[in-house]
Scaffold this motif. Structure first.
Motif, PDB file in Angstrom:
ATOM      1  N   GLU A  99       0.827  -1.216   0.000  1.00 46.57           N
ATOM      2  CA  GLU A  99       0.000   0.000   0.000  1.00 46.57           C
ATOM      3  C   GLU A  99       0.855   1.256   0.000  1.00 46.57           C
ATOM      4  N   SER A 100       1.959   1.209   0.744  1.00 45.38           N
ATOM      5  CA  SER A 100       2.849   2.357   0.870  1.00 45.38           C
ATOM      6  C   SER A 100       4.178   1.870   1.447  1.00 45.38           C
ATOM      7  N   TYR A 101       5.094   2.809   1.617  1.00 46.65           N
ATOM      8  CA  TYR A 101       6.417   2.485   2.150  1.00 46.65           C
ATOM      9  C   TYR A 101       6.705   3.351   3.373  1.00 46.65           C
ATOM     10  N   ALA A 102       7.804   3.016   4.050  1.00 43.16           N
ATOM     11  CA  ALA A 102       8.320   3.847   5.138  1.00 43.16           C
ATOM     12  C   ALA A 102       9.793   3.504   5.303  1.00 43.16           C
ATOM     13  N   LEU A 103      10.487   4.320   6.057  1.00 42.74           N
ATOM     14  CA  LEU A 103      11.850   3.989   6.462  1.00 42.74           C
ATOM     15  C   LEU A 103      11.806   3.613   7.930  1.00 42.74           C
ATOM     16  N   SER A 104      12.622   2.647   8.317  1.00 37.66           N
ATOM     17  CA  SER A 104      12.609   2.180   9.707  1.00 37.66           C
ATOM     18  C   SER A 104      14.036   1.969  10.190  1.00 37.66           C
ATOM     19  N   ILE A 105      14.199   2.013  11.497  1.00 36.46           N
ATOM     20  CA  ILE A 105      15.488   1.679  12.120  1.00 36.46           C
ATOM     21  C   ILE A 105      15.230   0.524  13.077  1.00 36.46           C
ATOM     22  N   ASP A 106      15.762  -0.632  12.723  1.00 39.85           N
ATOM     23  CA  ASP A 106      15.597  -1.830  13.545  1.00 39.85           C
ATOM     24  C   ASP A 106      16.635  -1.793  14.659  1.00 39.85           C
ATOM     25  N   MET A 107      16.254  -1.201  15.795  1.00 37.69           N
ATOM     26  CA  MET A 107      17.172  -1.122  16.933  1.00 37.69           C
ATOM     27  C   MET A 107      17.343  -2.517  17.544  1.00 37.69           C
ATOM     28  N   ASP A 146      10.371   2.179  -8.039  1.00 36.71           N
ATOM     29  CA  ASP A 146      11.083   0.902  -8.008  1.00 36.71           C
ATOM     30  C   ASP A 146      11.754   0.730  -6.646  1.00 36.71           C
ATOM     31  N   PRO A 147      11.161  -0.056  -5.749  1.00 38.43           N
ATOM     32  CA  PRO A 147      11.746  -0.215  -4.407  1.00 38.43           C
ATOM     33  C   PRO A 147      13.075  -0.962  -4.420  1.00 38.43           C
ATOM     34  N   HIS A 148      13.431  -1.565  -5.557  1.00 40.37           N
ATOM     35  CA  HIS A 148      14.712  -2.265  -5.669  1.00 40.37           C
ATOM     36  C   HIS A 148      15.819  -1.353  -6.193  1.00 40.37           C
ATOM     37  N   ASN A 149      15.560  -0.056  -6.235  1.00 39.38           N
ATOM     38  CA  ASN A 149      16.581   0.867  -6.724  1.00 39.38           C
ATOM     39  C   ASN A 149      16.452   2.218  -6.043  1.00 39.38           C
ATOM     40  N   ILE A 150      16.626   2.221  -4.735  1.00 33.61           N
ATOM     41  CA  ILE A 150      16.648   3.452  -3.950  1.00 33.61           C
ATOM     42  C   ILE A 150      17.847   3.403  -3.016  1.00 33.61           C
ATOM     43  N   GLU A 151      18.289   4.563  -2.566  1.00 30.26           N
ATOM     44  CA  GLU A 151      19.371   4.635  -1.589  1.00 30.26           C
ATOM     45  C   GLU A 151      18.780   4.865  -0.205  1.00 30.26           C
ATOM     46  N   GLY A 212      17.313   8.646   5.926  1.00 34.41           N
ATOM     47  CA  GLY A 212      16.442   9.040   4.834  1.00 34.41           C
ATOM     48  C   GLY A 212      16.581   8.133   3.629  1.00 34.41           C
ATOM     49  N   ILE A 213      15.822   8.467   2.600  1.00 31.86           N
ATOM     50  CA  ILE A 213      15.808   7.730   1.332  1.00 31.86           C
ATOM     51  C   ILE A 213      16.041   8.713   0.201  1.00 31.86           C
ATOM     52  N   ARG A 214      16.833   8.290  -0.776  1.00 31.25           N
ATOM     53  CA  ARG A 214      17.002   9.055  -2.014  1.00 31.25           C
ATOM     54  C   ARG A 214      16.479   8.214  -3.179  1.00 31.25           C
ATOM     55  N   LEU A 220      13.615  12.091  -0.308  1.00 24.88           N
ATOM     56  CA  LEU A 220      12.177  12.021  -0.070  1.00 24.88           C
ATOM     57  C   LEU A 220      11.878  12.656   1.288  1.00 24.88           C
ATOM     58  N   PRO A 221      11.169  13.775   1.332  1.00 27.93           N
ATOM     59  CA  PRO A 221      10.905  14.444   2.614  1.00 27.93           C
ATOM     60  C   PRO A 221      10.207  13.544   3.625  1.00 27.93           C
ATOM     61  N   GLU A 222       9.269  12.712   3.151  1.00 28.61           N
ATOM     62  CA  GLU A 222       8.512  11.850   4.073  1.00 28.61           C
ATOM     63  C   GLU A 222       9.387  10.782   4.726  1.00 28.61           C
ATOM     64  N   SER A 223      10.547  10.515   4.126  1.00 20.69           N
ATOM     65  CA  SER A 223      11.392   9.428   4.634  1.00 20.69           C
ATOM     66  C   SER A 223      12.294   9.846   5.786  1.00 20.69           C
ATOM     67  N   LYS A 224      12.361  11.134   6.057  1.00 16.80           N
ATOM     68  CA  LYS A 224      13.330  11.631   7.033  1.00 16.80           C
ATOM     69  C   LYS A 224      13.004  11.149   8.451  1.00 16.80           C
ATOM     70  N   ILE A 225      14.034  10.644   9.110  1.00 15.00           N
ATOM     71  CA  ILE A 225      13.950  10.290  10.535  1.00 15.00           C
ATOM     72  C   ILE A 225      15.035  11.065  11.265  1.00 15.00           C
ATOM     73  N   GLU A 226      14.680  11.682  12.355  1.00 14.29           N
ATOM     74  CA  GLU A 226      15.653  12.276  13.273  1.00 14.29           C
ATOM     75  C   GLU A 226      15.224  11.904  14.681  1.00 14.29           C
ATOM     76  N   VAL A 227      16.042  11.097  15.343  1.00 13.00           N
ATOM     77  CA  VAL A 227      15.641  10.584  16.647  1.00 13.00           C
ATOM     78  C   VAL A 227      16.870  10.446  17.550  1.00 13.00           C
TER      79      VAL A 227
END
Length: 241
Positions: A99-107, A146-151, A212-214, A220-227
């Motif tokens: 449905e959609s994507y996100a960026l995550s940090i698996d601590m 293409d989720p197989h070609n992002i940074e 983040g994601i490029r 991608l602004p929505e991908s930014k994480i600052e924690v």
């Protein structure tokens, strides 16, 4: 109400729909090597509790006492419909299920995980503490053609630690979703995190992670994480089993 605030509220509501978080391990060859693990012959996965999800703006990552805390940046898939017995060859079916994507940090509590691996015990403690899954805002599917070609990248205190392309995945998304769905049904709202590239390492209280994601070199602004990271005030302290 600002657009950023509205996005954060929407993301938090979406994450509450997850019945489970499925995590793919050892999906980048260089990460397998850096932890001296064996390269898997098929997708290797485990679960994180939904209580570990830390939505954007919900506060810091909390390091339990006695824990060697590590970060692992990962692309997350938000499942949009029930997926069961999907065939790996059905690439369209796999991508249509997202449905959609996100960026995550698996601590990860690395010392707890290392002990579990050494003794043949479950990994639940090492992955399951509250706040151990910081998430970005929800990323519209259209933003990642293409989720197989992002940074994907992660820095600690502004020093880049992880930075790689998802084209380095050992197992692609159709194979991942196929293998998972033949073991456990994926439901609408479930989250699948797809593995981390090389560069994992420790963080301590006071550190700040930014990620983040490029796509085609564009952030991608929505991908930014600052924690940030803070020490737990709980009486709990990890000790060997």
């Amino acid at each position: 109400m600002s657009l950023i605030f509205r996005r954060g509220i929407a993301s938090m509501a979406s994450y509450k729909n997850a019945s489970k978080v499925v995590c793919i391990g050892r999906n980048y060859a260089d990460h397998v090597k850096e932890l001296n693990n064996q390269r898997p012959k098929q997708p290797f996965f485990f679960l994180k509790p939904t209580s570990s999800i830390l939505p954007p703006g919900a506060g810091p990552v909390i390091r339990p006492k006695g824990v060697d805390l590590h970060y692992e940046i990962e692309l997350a898939l938000i499942i949009g419909k029930q997926v069961k017995d999907l065939e790996a060859s059905d690439e369209k079916g796999a991508l249509d299920a997202i449905e959609s994507y996100a960026l995550s940090i698996d601590m990860t509590a690395r010392n707890a995980q290392n002990e579990a691996k050494k003794k043949g015990l479950p990994w639940d403690i090492s992955k399951g503490f509250d706040t151990f899954l910081p998430m970005s805002e929800i990323i519209p599917k259209s933003a990642i053609p293409d989720p197989h070609n992002i940074e994907i990248y992660l820095s600690v205190n502004n020093k880049m630690q992880q930075e790689d392309n998802t084209n380095l995945m050992l197992f692609t998304i159709p194979r991942i979703l196929s293998d998972i769905s033949k073991v456990m049904t994926l439901e609408k709202g479930d989250i699948v995190i797809t593995g981390t590239p090389k560069g994992v390492g420790p963080v301590v209280p006071g550190d700040v992670m930014r990620a983040g994601i490029r796509v085609n070199g564009k952030e991608l602004p929505e991908s930014k994480i600052e924690v940030g990271v803070e020490e737990s005030t709980s009486t709990y302290e990890f000790a060997e089993t």
